[in-house]
Design an enzyme around this catalytic site. Sequence first.
Site, PDB file in Angstrom:
ATOM      1  CG  HIS A  76      -0.510  -0.577   2.425  1.00  8.03           C
ATOM      2  ND1 HIS A  76      -0.693  -1.896   2.755  1.00  8.03           N
ATOM      3  CD2 HIS A  76       0.190  -0.028   3.428  1.00  8.03           C
ATOM      4  CE1 HIS A  76      -0.156  -2.128   3.934  1.00  8.03           C
ATOM      5  NE2 HIS A  76       0.394  -1.020   4.360  1.00  8.03           N
ATOM      6  CB  ALA A  98       0.913  16.954 -23.639  1.00  7.18           C
ATOM      7  CB  SER A 116       3.738  -0.465   2.776  1.00  7.07           C
ATOM      8  OG  SER A 116       2.946  -1.606   2.614  1.00  7.07           O
ATOM      9  CB  ALA A 134       8.269  -1.183   4.443  1.00  4.83           C
TER      10      ALA A 134
END
Length: 161
Positions: A76, A98, A116, A134
């Site tokens: 996550h 762009a 995560s 992480a």
Amino acid sequence: MFIHPTAIVEARHIGAGTRIWAYTHVMGDVSIGSDCNIGEHCFVETGASIGNQVTIKNGNMIWEGVTIEDNVFIGHGVMFINDRLPRATNESGELKGADDWSCEPTVVGKRASIGSNATILCGVTIGAGALVGAGSVVTKDVPANAIVAGNPARVVKRGKS
Ligand SMILES: CC(C)(COP(=O)(O)OP(=O)(O)OC[C@H]1O[C@@H](n2cnc3c(N)ncnc32)[C@H](O)[C@@H]1OP(=O)(O)O)[C@@H](O)C(=O)NCCC(=O)NCCS
């Protein structure tokens, strides 16, 4: 295939068995393979590509230029980046368009995992089977099957796990 009623899915190609959960937005011109699980509150931008059997946990943004190969796990809140030197305006003070920026592609190789809250700088390849700890900040390519951690991320272990 399952698409939660609150999700906005504009992509035309989504593989069989893929599930897309609440409040996730998938733009058009995105390819998502089969048997993926894309959690809540994600955003997948036009120009991103996601393979088969990919798990993307809640709160991820997958931008243009990011390719996620088969069997990848994204924890996550991972932060992908596609513009190394971001500016809102060009040197003459006009809003950038762009064509005024360069997107540096990022590849997450087959069966790699990203822990995560890791940040993945643009233009890197995370090798097949690698594991990113992480909270790490990945600034360079990660070798296949390596475990990397820290800021900047360094190899802490090698070998398949
Ligand atoms: C990187 C990781 C895979 C290493 O696990 P491991 O192989 O069991 O390794 P260890 O815990 O023995 O750690 C090895 C060394 O790396 C360090 N380290 C481990 N994880 C780290 C991290 N995320 N950031 C910085 N250093 C880390 C340890 O402190 C240790 O350092 P030392 O040798 O100086 O004591 C694991 O700690 C991790 O971050 N996993 C991701 C979990 C996750 O985000 N899951 C997704 C959602 S549930």
